[in-house]
Design an enzyme around this catalytic site. Structure first.
Site, PDB file in Angstrom:
ATOM      1  N   CYS A 102       0.799  -1.238   0.000  1.00  0.00           N
ATOM      2  CA  CYS A 102       0.000   0.000   0.000  1.00  0.00           C
ATOM      3  C   CYS A 102       0.832   1.289   0.000  1.00  0.00           C
ATOM      4  O   CYS A 102       0.397   2.305  -0.522  1.00  0.00           O
ATOM      5  CB  CYS A 102      -1.013   0.004   1.132  1.00  0.00           C
ATOM      6  N   LYS A 177      -6.373  -9.103  11.081  1.00  0.00           N
ATOM      7  CA  LYS A 177      -6.245  -7.656  10.923  1.00  0.00           C
ATOM      8  C   LYS A 177      -7.588  -7.101  10.485  1.00  0.00           C
ATOM      9  O   LYS A 177      -8.116  -7.473   9.435  1.00  0.00           O
ATOM     10  CB  LYS A 177      -5.172  -7.344   9.876  1.00  0.00           C
ATOM     11  N   ARG A 187      -1.978   6.183   8.203  1.00  0.00           N
ATOM     12  CA  ARG A 187      -2.021   6.432   6.751  1.00  0.00           C
ATOM     13  C   ARG A 187      -1.423   7.791   6.425  1.00  0.00           C
ATOM     14  O   ARG A 187      -0.914   7.993   5.330  1.00  0.00           O
ATOM     15  CB  ARG A 187      -3.445   6.257   6.244  1.00  0.00           C
ATOM     16  N   ARG A 199     -10.596  -0.742   2.591  1.00  0.00           N
ATOM     17  CA  ARG A 199      -9.892  -2.023   2.630  1.00  0.00           C
ATOM     18  C   ARG A 199     -10.786  -3.181   3.083  1.00  0.00           C
ATOM     19  O   ARG A 199     -10.301  -4.229   3.470  1.00  0.00           O
ATOM     20  CB  ARG A 199      -8.692  -1.923   3.574  1.00  0.00           C
ATOM     21  N   LYS A 230      -4.587  -7.250  15.309  1.00  0.00           N
ATOM     22  CA  LYS A 230      -4.458  -5.817  15.090  1.00  0.00           C
ATOM     23  C   LYS A 230      -5.794  -5.207  14.733  1.00  0.00           C
ATOM     24  O   LYS A 230      -6.472  -5.769  13.877  1.00  0.00           O
ATOM     25  CB  LYS A 230      -3.467  -5.626  13.937  1.00  0.00           C
ATOM     26  N   SER A 256      -1.817   3.018  15.382  1.00  0.00           N
ATOM     27  CA  SER A 256      -1.575   4.460  15.425  1.00  0.00           C
ATOM     28  C   SER A 256      -2.586   5.240  16.271  1.00  0.00           C
ATOM     29  O   SER A 256      -2.198   6.055  17.109  1.00  0.00           O
ATOM     30  CB  SER A 256      -1.513   5.016  14.003  1.00  0.00           C
ATOM     31  N   TYR A 295       4.082   2.300  19.230  1.00  0.00           N
ATOM     32  CA  TYR A 295       4.858   3.505  18.901  1.00  0.00           C
ATOM     33  C   TYR A 295       5.461   4.119  20.159  1.00  0.00           C
ATOM     34  O   TYR A 295       6.326   4.975  20.067  1.00  0.00           O
ATOM     35  CB  TYR A 295       3.961   4.516  18.173  1.00  0.00           C
TER      36      TYR A 295
HETATM   37  C1  PBG Z   1      -0.337  -1.643   5.796  1.00  0.00           C
HETATM   38  C2  PBG Z   1      -0.465  -1.390   7.240  1.00  0.00           C
HETATM   39  C3  PBG Z   1      -1.367  -0.563   7.919  1.00  0.00           C
HETATM   40  C4  PBG Z   1      -1.000  -0.590   9.263  1.00  0.00           C
HETATM   41  C5  PBG Z   1       0.086  -1.450   9.359  1.00  0.00           C
HETATM   42  N1  PBG Z   1       0.386  -1.942   8.101  1.00  0.00           N
HETATM   43  C6  PBG Z   1      -2.430   0.324   7.442  1.00  0.00           C
HETATM   44  C7  PBG Z   1      -3.651  -0.194   6.819  1.00  0.00           C
HETATM   45  O1  PBG Z   1      -3.880  -1.399   6.730  1.00  0.00           O
HETATM   46  O2  PBG Z   1      -4.371   0.653   6.346  1.00  0.00           O
HETATM   47  C8  PBG Z   1      -1.659   0.188  10.363  1.00  0.00           C
HETATM   48  C9  PBG Z   1      -0.802   0.465  11.543  1.00  0.00           C
HETATM   49  C10 PBG Z   1      -1.252   1.529  12.446  1.00  0.00           C
HETATM   50  O3  PBG Z   1      -2.360   2.113  12.323  1.00  0.00           O
HETATM   51  O4  PBG Z   1      -0.483   1.838  13.348  1.00  0.00           O
HETATM   52  N2  PBG Z   1      -1.278  -2.435   5.212  1.00  0.00           N
END
Ligand code: PBG
Length: 307
Positions: A102, A177, A187, A199, A230, A256, A295
């Site tokens: 991505c 996930k 993002r 997604r 996650k 995040s 983080y």
């Molecule tokens: C990539 C990815 C994402 C995250 C980790 N790897 C974003 C998504 O799937 O949109 C999110 C991590 C976070 O929010 O800290 N696919």
């Protein structure tokens, strides 16, 4: 009497790297987190390591994006170059790489897109993911972590690595996930927001727990060594079930927005940042997570070692 132990040795720090020198570009929605050039990445990784964090998880932001995500598997791509640098100067630091397309596709989706129907093409994506993982390991990555959520990618990556002789490199799979609003700030950090749609055709519905168990079972069958759930905080029921039903090494990714919410409330003086950060990490451990991706890893490690 304490039933649950929390230690710096359980933490993983995600880091964002992009080209340049002496670059520390702040991410507005994640105070204290930066897009780093490789030299700054090395400094950041060094202080994390010195604080007692044993591992980092690398995300790359390429110079250019295209339809085939070429930057993801370029031998001299940003992640590949940075892995070499980290392993050269910090050989004891475990370097995990996020494997996804991505950040490298101009549409921001985690897979190849069929232009006509704007559909994500699962199977053609697998080859590119396997190639990406192989290029990371060739550069020296200790572990790969596929986060794309395409079906069959753990198997494709395992086969690809084995064929190159990397039979001992483990795969930490983002197995459960969820399509979550908790990824918003990421993002911005990774410049990977999808340009159309969302997604939800490949990430999971937050309403589903049983499906998460099927996703995990599938990834284990394909060769995953560590299972990740996650986001973390709002999904601790999933963490607990995964640990109980499969007994695999389990990672919880405190994403995040989990970080941003604490930072924002702390900036307003509404909560105690340190106490809340530690409490959330402890809750992930109590639910069954062995590995905590956050983080806040460096400060949490310092706080834990002070006590
Ligand atoms: C990539 C990815 C994402 C995250 C980790 N790897 C974003 C998504 O799937 O949109 C999110 C991590 C976070 O929010 O800290 N696919």
């Amino acid at each position: 009497m304490r039933e649950t132990q929390l230690a710096a040795s359980q933490l993983v720090l995600p880091l964002f790297v992009r080209g340049g020198r002496k670059l520390r570009r702040p991410i507005a929605s994640m105070p204290g987190v930066f897009q780093l050039s490789p030299d700054e990445l090395l400094l950041e990784a060094t202080s994390a390591h010195e604080a007692g964090v044993p591992a980092v998880l690398l995300f790359g932001i390429p110079e250019t994006k295209d339809a085939k995500a070429s930057g993801a598997y370029a031998a001299n791509g940003i992640v590949q170059t940075s892995v070499r640098l980290l392993k050269k100067h910090l050989p004891q630091l475990l370097v995990i790489t996020d494997v996804c397309l991505c950040e490298y596709t101009q549409h921001g989706h985690c897979g190849i897109v069929q232009p006509a129907g704007a559909r994500i093409l699962n199977d053609p994506t697998l080859k590119l993911l396997a190639r990406t993982a192989a290029s990371h390991v060739e550069a020296g990555a200790d572990m790969v972590a596929p986060s794309d959520m395409m079906d069959g990618r753990v198997g494709a990556i395992r086969q690809g690595l084995d064929r190159l002789g990397f039979t001992e490199t483990p795969i930490m799979s983002y197995a459960a996930k969820f399509a979550s609003a908790f990824y918003g700030p990421f993002r911005e950090a990774a410049e990977s927001a999808p340009k159309f749609g969302d997604r939800r055709t490949y990430q999971m519905d937050p309403a589903n727990a049983q499906e998460a168990m099927r996703e995990v079972a599938m990834d284990i069958q394909e060769g995953a060594d560590i299972i990740m759930v996650k986001p973390a905080l709002a999904y601790l029921d999933i963490v607990q079930r995964v640990k109980q039903e499969f007994g695999y090494p389990t990672a919880a990714y405190s994403v995040s927005a989990e970080y941003s919410m604490i930072k924002a409330a702390a900036a307003n003086g509404w909560i105690d940042e340190r106490a809340l950060t530690i409490e959330c990490l402890l809750a992930m451990r109590r639910a069954g997570a062995d590995i905590l991706i956050t983080y806040a890893a460096t400060s949490a490690a310092r706080w834990l070692n002070e006590r």
